[in-house]
Design a protein around this motif. Structure first.
Motif, PDB file in Angstrom:
ATOM      1  N   MET A  97       6.147   5.240   7.401  1.00  0.00           N
ATOM      2  CA  MET A  97       7.400   5.981   7.504  1.00  0.00           C
ATOM      3  C   MET A  97       7.446   7.145   6.524  1.00  0.00           C
ATOM      4  O   MET A  97       6.736   7.145   5.522  1.00  0.00           O
ATOM      5  N   GLU A  98       8.313   8.093   6.815  1.00  0.00           N
ATOM      6  CA  GLU A  98       8.459   9.272   5.974  1.00  0.00           C
ATOM      7  C   GLU A  98       9.938   9.589   5.779  1.00  0.00           C
ATOM      8  O   GLU A  98      10.720   9.542   6.744  1.00  0.00           O
ATOM      9  N   ASP A  99      10.324   9.890   4.533  1.00  0.00           N
ATOM     10  CA  ASP A  99      11.685  10.299   4.197  1.00  0.00           C
ATOM     11  C   ASP A  99      12.681   9.177   4.496  1.00  0.00           C
ATOM     12  O   ASP A  99      13.421   9.218   5.488  1.00  0.00           O
ATOM     13  N   LEU A 100      12.701   8.171   3.617  1.00  0.00           N
ATOM     14  CA  LEU A 100      13.618   7.053   3.802  1.00  0.00           C
ATOM     15  C   LEU A 100      14.381   6.769   2.517  1.00  0.00           C
ATOM     16  O   LEU A 100      13.837   6.861   1.418  1.00  0.00           O
ATOM     17  N   THR A 101      15.667   6.442   2.676  1.00  0.00           N
ATOM     18  CA  THR A 101      16.554   6.106   1.574  1.00  0.00           C
ATOM     19  C   THR A 101      17.110   4.710   1.803  1.00  0.00           C
ATOM     20  O   THR A 101      17.665   4.432   2.870  1.00  0.00           O
ATOM     21  N   LEU A 102      16.961   3.842   0.792  1.00  0.00           N
ATOM     22  CA  LEU A 102      17.540   2.501   0.829  1.00  0.00           C
ATOM     23  C   LEU A 102      18.492   2.371  -0.348  1.00  0.00           C
ATOM     24  O   LEU A 102      18.084   2.577  -1.492  1.00  0.00           O
ATOM     25  N   PRO A 108      15.156 -10.478   1.148  1.00  0.00           N
ATOM     26  CA  PRO A 108      14.697 -11.745   0.584  1.00  0.00           C
ATOM     27  C   PRO A 108      13.288 -12.143   1.002  1.00  0.00           C
ATOM     28  O   PRO A 108      12.685 -13.020   0.376  1.00  0.00           O
ATOM     29  N   ASP A 109      12.736 -11.530   2.039  1.00  0.00           N
ATOM     30  CA  ASP A 109      11.357 -11.802   2.454  1.00  0.00           C
ATOM     31  C   ASP A 109      10.649 -10.465   2.650  1.00  0.00           C
ATOM     32  O   ASP A 109      10.464  -9.997   3.763  1.00  0.00           O
ATOM     33  N   ALA A 110      10.249  -9.869   1.520  1.00  0.00           N
ATOM     34  CA  ALA A 110       9.693  -8.506   1.538  1.00  0.00           C
ATOM     35  C   ALA A 110       8.168  -8.498   1.596  1.00  0.00           C
ATOM     36  O   ALA A 110       7.532  -7.533   1.159  1.00  0.00           O
ATOM     37  N   GLN A 111       7.570  -9.533   2.116  1.00  0.00           N
ATOM     38  CA  GLN A 111       6.107  -9.601   2.200  1.00  0.00           C
ATOM     39  C   GLN A 111       5.560  -8.456   3.060  1.00  0.00           C
ATOM     40  O   GLN A 111       6.069  -8.176   4.147  1.00  0.00           O
ATOM     41  N   GLU A 112       4.557  -7.765   2.524  1.00  0.00           N
ATOM     42  CA  GLU A 112       3.858  -6.701   3.253  1.00  0.00           C
ATOM     43  C   GLU A 112       4.837  -5.644   3.779  1.00  0.00           C
ATOM     44  O   GLU A 112       4.780  -5.230   4.930  1.00  0.00           O
ATOM     45  N   THR A 113       5.710  -5.216   2.894  1.00  0.00           N
ATOM     46  CA  THR A 113       6.757  -4.257   3.242  1.00  0.00           C
ATOM     47  C   THR A 113       6.483  -2.913   2.562  1.00  0.00           C
ATOM     48  O   THR A 113       5.873  -2.853   1.508  1.00  0.00           O
ATOM     49  N   LEU A 114       6.928  -1.835   3.195  1.00  0.00           N
ATOM     50  CA  LEU A 114       6.796  -0.475   2.657  1.00  0.00           C
ATOM     51  C   LEU A 114       5.329  -0.081   2.445  1.00  0.00           C
ATOM     52  O   LEU A 114       4.915   0.323   1.367  1.00  0.00           O
ATOM     53  N   TRP A 115       4.547  -0.164   3.505  1.00  0.00           N
ATOM     54  CA  TRP A 115       3.142   0.256   3.471  1.00  0.00           C
ATOM     55  C   TRP A 115       3.015   1.667   4.037  1.00  0.00           C
ATOM     56  O   TRP A 115       3.648   2.023   5.034  1.00  0.00           O
ATOM     57  N   HIS A 116       2.174   2.463   3.398  1.00  0.00           N
ATOM     58  CA  HIS A 116       1.845   3.804   3.900  1.00  0.00           C
ATOM     59  C   HIS A 116       3.106   4.624   4.162  1.00  0.00           C
ATOM     60  O   HIS A 116       3.197   5.338   5.169  1.00  0.00           O
ATOM     61  N   CYS A 117       4.071   4.526   3.249  1.00  0.00           N
ATOM     62  CA  CYS A 117       5.294   5.323   3.368  1.00  0.00           C
ATOM     63  C   CYS A 117       5.242   6.512   2.405  1.00  0.00           C
ATOM     64  O   CYS A 117       4.679   6.415   1.318  1.00  0.00           O
ATOM     65  N   LYS A 118       5.890   7.599   2.782  1.00  0.00           N
ATOM     66  CA  LYS A 118       5.914   8.801   1.956  1.00  0.00           C
ATOM     67  C   LYS A 118       7.359   9.277   1.823  1.00  0.00           C
ATOM     68  O   LYS A 118       8.062   9.446   2.823  1.00  0.00           O
ATOM     69  N   GLY A 119       7.790   9.494   0.576  1.00  0.00           N
ATOM     70  CA  GLY A 119       9.137   9.986   0.355  1.00  0.00           C
ATOM     71  C   GLY A 119      10.173   8.889   0.456  1.00  0.00           C
ATOM     72  O   GLY A 119      11.121   9.003   1.244  1.00  0.00           O
ATOM     73  N   ALA A 120      10.018   7.821  -0.353  1.00  0.00           N
ATOM     74  CA  ALA A 120      10.965   6.704  -0.335  1.00  0.00           C
ATOM     75  C   ALA A 120      11.855   6.757  -1.575  1.00  0.00           C
ATOM     76  O   ALA A 120      11.357   6.928  -2.688  1.00  0.00           O
ATOM     77  N   ARG A 121      13.159   6.587  -1.370  1.00  0.00           N
ATOM     78  CA  ARG A 121      14.138   6.565  -2.457  1.00  0.00           C
ATOM     79  C   ARG A 121      14.903   5.251  -2.390  1.00  0.00           C
ATOM     80  O   ARG A 121      15.548   4.962  -1.371  1.00  0.00           O
ATOM     81  N   LEU A 122      14.841   4.454  -3.463  1.00  0.00           N
ATOM     82  CA  LEU A 122      15.515   3.167  -3.510  1.00  0.00           C
ATOM     83  C   LEU A 122      16.495   3.144  -4.672  1.00  0.00           C
ATOM     84  O   LEU A 122      16.135   3.525  -5.788  1.00  0.00           O
ATOM     85  N   LYS A 123      17.715   2.686  -4.415  1.00  0.00           N
ATOM     86  CA  LYS A 123      18.723   2.530  -5.459  1.00  0.00           C
ATOM     87  C   LYS A 123      19.475   1.221  -5.238  1.00  0.00           C
ATOM     88  O   LYS A 123      19.965   0.965  -4.142  1.00  0.00           O
ATOM     89  N   ASN A 124      19.529   0.423  -6.277  1.00  0.00           N
ATOM     90  CA  ASN A 124      20.187  -0.881  -6.213  1.00  0.00           C
ATOM     91  C   ASN A 124      19.617  -1.720  -5.069  1.00  0.00           C
ATOM     92  O   ASN A 124      20.339  -2.174  -4.167  1.00  0.00           O
ATOM     93  N   VAL A 125      18.317  -1.925  -5.122  1.00  0.00           N
ATOM     94  CA  VAL A 125      17.605  -2.720  -4.120  1.00  0.00           C
ATOM     95  C   VAL A 125      17.034  -3.959  -4.792  1.00  0.00           C
ATOM     96  O   VAL A 125      16.516  -3.892  -5.909  1.00  0.00           O
ATOM     97  N   GLU A 126      17.120  -5.092  -4.093  1.00  0.00           N
ATOM     98  CA  GLU A 126      16.587  -6.359  -4.603  1.00  0.00           C
ATOM     99  C   GLU A 126      15.645  -6.950  -3.565  1.00  0.00           C
ATOM    100  O   GLU A 126      16.007  -7.084  -2.389  1.00  0.00           O
ATOM    101  N   VAL A 127      14.428  -7.296  -4.007  1.00  0.00           N
ATOM    102  CA  VAL A 127      13.442  -7.857  -3.091  1.00  0.00           C
ATOM    103  C   VAL A 127      12.868  -9.149  -3.669  1.00  0.00           C
ATOM    104  O   VAL A 127      12.766  -9.314  -4.880  1.00  0.00           O
ATOM    105  N   ALA A 128      12.496 -10.072  -2.773  1.00  0.00           N
ATOM    106  CA  ALA A 128      11.850 -11.321  -3.166  1.00  0.00           C
ATOM    107  C   ALA A 128      10.731 -11.616  -2.180  1.00  0.00           C
ATOM    108  O   ALA A 128      10.646 -11.018  -1.105  1.00  0.00           O
TER     109      ALA A 128
END
Length: 278
Positions: A97-102, A108-128
Motif C-alpha cells: 500500500m501507499e499513502d496510508l494514515t491510521l 489485536p492480531d497484527a501478524q504479518e501486517t504492513l508489508w511493503h508499504c510506503k508512506g505510512a502515518r500512525l498515531k495512537n495505534v496499538e498492536v499485539a
C-alpha cells in the motif's frame, strides 16, 4: 456521492468497481472482494466479515468500523487510505500500500501486517501478536504507539518513531535511517545489521543489543541490566545515562556511560578496533 445505509452484502464482489460511494452501518458478510477495484469510498460504522474487501482501491476513508477475523488480508494493493477509530481483528492487513494514515486504531492480531508499504502515518495505534510487522516498508511516521510482537521493522527505510513502547525480539534488523525518540524498546538482539539507527532518550532492554550496526547513534539513553554483550562489531557514537552490563568488541567510534560491568576486547575484534570507551 451515493449513500448506502443499513444493508448487508455477501458473496463475491457485490460492490465491485464502485465509485463515489458512502457506506453507513453496512455489514459485509462472508464472501470475497466486496469493494475490489473501487475509488473514493467512505465506510462509517461498518462491519467487515468477508475476505479481501478492499483490494486495488484508490482513495478511501474508514471510520468507526470493525474488521472481524474472517476479513483477513482486507486491505492490499491500495493507496490513499485514512482509517480512524477502528478495530482490526483480522491478520495480514495492509500489504503493498501507499499513502496510508491510521489513527486511534487497535489491531489485536497484527501478524504479518504492513508489508511493503510506503508512506505510512500512525498515531495512537496499538498492536499485539505483531510478528513480522512492517517488513520492507519505507517512509514511516509513528507517534503514541504500543506494540507486542517479534521481528518488527525488518528491512525498513526512513522511519521516525516517537513516544512508543515496543516489545519485540529482533526489532529493526537490516534497517536504514531509523530514528526513535522518547521510547522504550524491549527485546533481544535489537538493531542488528542496521545502518544509521538513531535512538534519542530511549530505554533499552534485552540481551546482545545493537551488534553489527553501522553508524549507530545513541543520545541520552539508558540500558537495563540484561543488556549484555552490547555493540559487537558496531560503529557508533553513544552517550548512555546508565551502567552497561557488558560491551564486546565495538569496531570504532565512542561509548560514554556511567559505568561498565565488563569490557570484552579479544582476538575477534575487527578493524579498525579503535572505539573509545569512557
Amino acid at each position: 456521492m451515493e449513500l448506502i445505509r443499513n444493508k448487508s452484502y455477501g458473496g463475491e464482489r457485490p460492490l465491485f468497481a464502485s465509485r463515489d460511494l458512502r457506506l453507513e452501518n453496512v455489514v459485509i458478510l462472508p464472501g470475497e472482494s466486496a469493494l475490489k477495484e473501487c475509488s473514493n469510498i467512505e465506510a462509517v460504522s461498518c462491519e467487515f466479515q468477508g475476505k479481501y474487501p478492499f483490494w486495488h482501491v484508490d482513495g478511501f476513508r474508514v471510520e468507526n468500523c470493525t474488521f472481524r477475523e474472517g476479513a483477513r488480508a482486507a486491505l492490499w494493493y491500495s493507496r490513499r487510505l485514512v482509517m480512524k477509530d477502528t478495530r482490526v481483528e483480522a491478520p495480514k492487513m495492509f500489504r503493498e500500500m501507499e499513502d496510508l494514515t491510521l489513527e486511534n486504531v487497535v489491531i489485536p492480531d497484527a501478524q504479518e501486517t504492513l508489508w511493503h508499504c510506503k508512506g505510512a502515518r500512525l498515531k495512537n495505534v496499538e498492536v499485539a501478536n505483531a510478528d513480522y510487522l512492517f517488513m520492507y516498508s519505507s517512509d514511516i511516521s509513528i507517534e503514541d504507539y504500543r506494540q507486542q510482537g517479534n521481528y518488527s521493522f525488518q528491512y525498513c527505510r526512513n522511519v521516525e518513531i516517537r513516544n512508543a513502547v515496543i516489545h519485540s525480539k529482533d526489532a529493526f534488523w537490516g534497517t536504514e535511517d531509523v530514528t526513535v525518540y522518547n521510547s522504550e524498546i524491549h527485546g533481544e538482539y535489537l538493531g542488528w545489521h542496521s545502518r544509521r539507527l538513531r535512538l534519542v532518550n530511549c530505554r533499552i532492554s534485552g540481551t546482545q543489543p545493537l551488534c553489527y550496526a553501522t553508524d549507530l547513534v545513541m543520545e541520552n539513553c539508558t540500558m537495563d541490566a540484561d543488556c549484555d554483550l552490547a555493540f559487537e562489531c558496531s560503529t557508533l557514537q553513544a552517550t548512555i545515562c546508565s551502567r552497561i552490563t557488558s560491551v564486546k568488541n565495538p569496531r570504532s567510534g565512542s561509548i560514554k556511560a556511567e559505568g561498565y560491568g565488563e569490557i570484552i576486547i579479544d582476538k575477534n575484534l575487527k578493524a579498525p578496533g579503535d572505539c573509545v570507551i569512557s
